[in-house]
Motif scaffolding. Structure first.
Motif, short mmCIF file in Angstrom:
data_model
loop_
_atom_site.label_atom_id
_atom_site.label_comp_id
_atom_site.label_asym_id
_atom_site.label_seq_id
_atom_site.Cartn_x
_atom_site.Cartn_y
_atom_site.Cartn_z
N LEU A 180 0.83 -1.21 0.00
CA LEU A 180 0.00 0.00 0.00
C LEU A 180 0.86 1.26 0.00
O LEU A 180 0.52 2.26 -0.64
N GLU A 181 1.99 1.21 0.70
CA GLU A 181 2.88 2.37 0.75
C GLU A 181 3.54 2.64 -0.60
O GLU A 181 3.94 3.76 -0.89
N TYR A 182 3.63 1.60 -1.42
CA TYR A 182 4.16 1.77 -2.76
C TYR A 182 3.05 2.19 -3.74
O TYR A 182 3.25 2.21 -4.94
N ASP A 183 1.86 2.49 -3.19
CA ASP A 183 0.70 2.89 -4.00
C ASP A 183 0.29 1.81 -4.99
O ASP A 183 -0.18 2.11 -6.10
N ILE A 184 0.44 0.56 -4.61
CA ILE A 184 -0.02 -0.55 -5.42
C ILE A 184 -1.42 -0.95 -4.94
O ILE A 184 -1.58 -1.32 -3.78
#
Length: 335
Positions: free
Chosen positions: A143-147
């Motif tokens: 989620l932090e990688y915006d996936i």
């Protein structure tokens, strides 16, 4: 020579999130000038270079979805995967499948690979070990990688993601109430998955239905032989008239115990279980089961993910879809 460093390692050194580092490197106004300066200095010091595949993902879609399934031997997940592939194919997408084998460590390795940016999004049913240890850091990293992530089937985890599952609690509430409505009140429950979310929800549904009865009768264990002994005790000593089984293994084990002890199904013991329709009809007697509509679940999971990827959902607000199960009566619940 300066060493290379990943985005995740930069975030760890700075004690900030991966998202913060990424935004700082891309001149986001959300990040303070002081923090942005710290990030850029450390990135330069360690010769940071952005992953070209990940950068490409930000610019365009790959047309590829990553699917993580926990158990290849479970026909339910095979049917879910079939539904996902059918829906993806309609959209000109391809699916890359990974198997965690119910292992937290394997799941972490898979998620680490998926952060490299070669998929548009991830569909995942988390492993039993992940749920047992409540270790979700690797999912937060995605989620932090915006996936974009859609959690399917095993959804009661408290993660900030879109989710899709079936009404596990309601399914066993209705199954127990079916027997109660027919005057059968000595209803037991057998489970080998009582320690994970879906098992707990099914047990909760059973307990709610049994609230007005004098007692409940449970046989639970993750150890096959111990579970078998407990099921035998419910049938032979407690003398329950019906059993609900939360999973394939406990249903098959109950059928085996009944065979070994010369207990006739459904005359002496009525039985309803969570089982694939591909197997239930071939047992003798055929096993009444709860149909979870896995292919529909797979279709909808991909639809939800694509809606998230295309920006149809509002950022920060997550979708949770619940598919209604169907109680299918075959010979084992015949009155």
């Amino acid at each position: 020579m300066k060493s290379k460093i990943t985005l995740k390692e930069l975030a760890k050194l700075l004690n900030v999130s991966v998202s913060t580092v990424s935004k700082a490197l891309h001149e986001s106004p959300e990040i303070s000038p002081k923090t942005a300066q710290r990030v850029k200095e450390l990135a330069k010091l360690h010769n940071y270079r952005p992953n070209p595949v990940a950068v490409n993902l930000k610019k365009s879609k790959t047309g590829t979805l990553g699917v993580v399934i926990p158990n290849i031997s479970n026909s339910f997940f095979a049917r879910v995967l079939s539904g996902m592939e059918d829906e993806a194919q309609k959209n000109g997408q391809q699916v890359i499948t990974y198997i965690s084998n119910e292992s937290l460590e394997k799941e972490k390795q898979i998620c680490d690979m998926l952060t490299s940016g070669f998929v548009d999004g991830v569909l995942i049913a988390v492993s039993e070990e992940t749920q047992k240890k409540k270790d979700y850091d690797h999912l937060h990293a995605l989620l932090e990688y915006d996936i974009p992530v859609v959690v399917y089937d095993r959804i009661n985890l408290g993660l900030p993601t879109d989710k899709i599952g079936v009404d596990d609690e309601k399914s066993f509430f209705e199954a127990a109430n079916y027997f109660i409505s027919k005057g059968i009140t000595r209803i037991g429950l057998a489970s080998g998955i009582h320690h994970v979310g879906i098992g707990q929800l099914r047990i909760k549904g059973y307990q709610k239905a049994m609230a007005e009865q004098k007692e409940t009768f449970l046989a639970t264990s993750t150890k096959p032989m111990q579970l078998k002994d407990k099921i035998k005790a419910l049938i032979m000593d407690t003398k329950v008239d019906a059993l609900l089984c939360t999973d394939f293994e406990s249903a098959i084990m109950t059928s085996r115990v009944a065979y070994e002890e010369n207990i006739k199904i459904p005359e002496d013991l009525k039985l309803i279980g969570y089982m694939s329709k591909d197997v239930a009809g071939f047992l003798s007697p055929s096993l009444s089961y709860i149909e979870q509509h896995p292919q529909e679940l797979g279709n909808m999971a991909v639809q939800i993910l694509n809606n998230r990827v295309s920006g149809k959902y509002e950022s920060g607000k997550f979708v949770e879809e619940i598919i209604a199960t169907t109680l299918v009566h075959l010979e084992s619940s015949r009155l």
